[in-house]
Design a protein around this motif. Sequence first.
Motif, PDB file in Angstrom:
ATOM      1  N   ASN B  54      41.592  38.079  29.031  1.00  0.00           N
ATOM      2  CA  ASN B  54      41.521  39.500  29.388  1.00  0.00           C
ATOM      3  C   ASN B  54      41.200  40.367  28.169  1.00  0.00           C
ATOM      4  O   ASN B  54      41.498  41.537  28.124  1.00  0.00           O
ATOM      5  N   LEU B  56      42.287  40.478  25.059  1.00  0.00           N
ATOM      6  CA  LEU B  56      43.263  40.910  24.051  1.00  0.00           C
ATOM      7  C   LEU B  56      42.930  40.295  22.696  1.00  0.00           C
ATOM      8  O   LEU B  56      43.179  40.891  21.660  1.00  0.00           O
ATOM      9  N   GLN B  79      39.307  48.100  30.071  1.00  0.00           N
ATOM     10  CA  GLN B  79      40.283  48.560  31.061  1.00  0.00           C
ATOM     11  C   GLN B  79      40.037  47.860  32.402  1.00  0.00           C
ATOM     12  O   GLN B  79      40.956  47.362  33.042  1.00  0.00           O
ATOM     13  N   ARG B  82      40.979  44.220  32.294  1.00  0.00           N
ATOM     14  CA  ARG B  82      42.412  43.976  32.383  1.00  0.00           C
ATOM     15  C   ARG B  82      42.963  44.276  33.766  1.00  0.00           C
ATOM     16  O   ARG B  82      44.032  43.812  34.141  1.00  0.00           O
ATOM     17  N   LEU B  87      47.709  39.640  33.217  1.00  0.00           N
ATOM     18  CA  LEU B  87      48.353  38.671  32.339  1.00  0.00           C
ATOM     19  C   LEU B  87      49.835  39.002  32.219  1.00  0.00           C
ATOM     20  O   LEU B  87      50.201  40.099  31.805  1.00  0.00           O
ATOM     21  N   GLY B 108      51.052  50.463  35.190  1.00  0.00           N
ATOM     22  CA  GLY B 108      49.702  49.889  35.259  1.00  0.00           C
ATOM     23  C   GLY B 108      48.779  50.687  36.164  1.00  0.00           C
ATOM     24  O   GLY B 108      47.743  51.183  35.714  1.00  0.00           O
ATOM     25  N   MET B 160      48.641  46.072  39.757  1.00  0.00           N
ATOM     26  CA  MET B 160      47.251  46.372  39.400  1.00  0.00           C
ATOM     27  C   MET B 160      46.282  45.594  40.289  1.00  0.00           C
ATOM     28  O   MET B 160      45.076  45.735  40.159  1.00  0.00           O
TER      29      MET B 160
END
Lengths: 269, 294
Positions: B54, B56, B79, B82, B87, B108, B160
């Motif tokens: 994702n 990071l 954005q 994610r 995660l 979220g 989300m």
Amino acid sequence: MLKDITLGQYFPVESLLHRLDPRTKIILVICYIVSIFLANDVYTYLVLAAFTFGVIALSKVPVKLYFRGLKPLWLILLFTAAINLFLTSGTYIGGRPFLWGIGITWEGLFLAIKMALRLILLILGSSVLTYTTSPIALTDGIEKLLSPFARMGLPAHELAMMMSIAIRFIPTLIEETEKIVKAQEARGACFDHGNVVRRAKALVPMLVPLFISAFRRADDLAVAMEARCYRGGTGRTRMKQIRFSAMDLYACLVFVAYLGVLITCKVVV
Amino acid sequence: MSIETRALHYTYMPGSPFEKQALTDINLTIRDNEFIGLIGHTGSGKSTLIQHFNGLLHPSSGEILVGGLDVNKKETDKQELRRQVGLVFQYPEHQLFEETVERDVAFGPKNLGLSEEEIHERVLEAIHYVGLDEALLKKSPFELSGGQKRRVAIAGVLAMRPKVLILDEPTAGLDPAGRDEILTQVRALYLAHKMTVILVSHSMEDIAKLATRVIVMHKGRVAMDGTVPEVFARAAELRQMGLDVPQVTRLAEEMAKRGMPIGDGIYTVERAKSAILMQLGLLKNQKGKEGAGK
Ligand SMILES: Nc1ncnc2c1ncn2[C@@H]1O[C@H](COP(=O)(O)OP(=O)(O)OP(=O)(O)O)[C@@H](O)[C@H]1O
Ligand SMILES: [Mg+2]
């Protein structure tokens, strides 16, 4: 960004300097810092620089690391240099100020170079201490040095213990911060966008968990220390005794020799 | 939503004395609606790998495509990425910060800029998925038990509505009942929403029960990649990597050694139970026949 902070910057290699008593190193570094202010012309600066780089070579820590330590300070260096450069009165370079009475004087130029050199040498010299002494040895040394004042009510042991715990937890907290930042980013949080107010607000999801975890860790540590019968400094012995050895004596002698040369240079030249 | 990595390498703190190559040449294709079990000895690079999915962490070299989009590219919307790839970190309860459970789960969706009603609806849905009571919504997350906190944190990611759900040891430190409940709910989500799920776990039992495909990491590389029977058939290699096969598989092996084979491919307790019962049944029948023959 967070990784660039090198606070607990001990660099574990074998060298003469690593083996010295931390007390010797602390005292000598203080004396060294004072000696920097004795230097005021080319010769004394040469002596000072030669000594500093000699010690750096002895420490067996890569020179690259020392200069990396200077990086965060270049702004301060630039700022003091600029102030000295423009705000010192004397004879102007080129005979006159170049704009609205502002100009560079010869005196200003020399002062700027001198101050910058002083700052750089000061940082390099004191990094020798932090690169060659583990945080634990450092706090042990400070505790021992402060212990004569304990009779006057100075909590030397507690101070040293607080310092070593604080130093010990810096990397842990940095790691924790990175983890929390990532976890919140995974939920769509954004830490580097928007205006000041938005950014400040965005810090809440990071700071709250960080504080909670710091308190949790403090709690755990306190319990763990109690469980192992920690009762403060009185009567406490240590596994690694710090001792003043022949080598420390030699180190002091070398330093005195350096001081002698420096002062001779200052007086004679 | 598919995830594809090509020659992915990752090094922590490059150029420092603490340099650590955590991932070496990872080539994986994770397709839609797979349930991946990601296993590996501690420090093998599992957490490092999933943080690439994702965005990071950025690969030191190599490529990673999520849903066809190159994660490395500047113009890829992080954005959005994610939102699609949810995660859940190890010990996710440590990231709770809001005053109420409701607001924490809503964090979220709020970041996605949704409307109030939409957010509320999603919070209720997420809470329901993880099996939490609505009465807890107005409570402070810090008053809850460890297991409840964990569920709130997982709900925060589910709210989300990700297409890919990644869970990093979601059951570490939970009691057996809590563990089974969370995993059952993950499985229900996987079946109901055709999600792609990646589950990191140290429990071979959980992996054998849930995963459709097992990926084994060893020293930063993918050591094995296949179905549950394919991977657990290589017990000796797994043991060399500090891993193991499910306990019932060991039981089956041991029984075979002692002269009572109950068959290959025993990875779950249910399967072992029926196999053993069958074997016992056979034995009884044989004894019965022998008895009748006399
Ligand atoms: N932030 C970091 N900085 C430096 N090195 C790291 C960092 N995070 C992990 N590592 C190193 O990278 C390697 C892989 O770590 P990773 O966390 O991915 O392992 P893991 O498979 O998730 O292990 P575990 O099962 O214990 O969670 C380890 O050797 C670890 O020491
Ligand atoms: Mg991990």
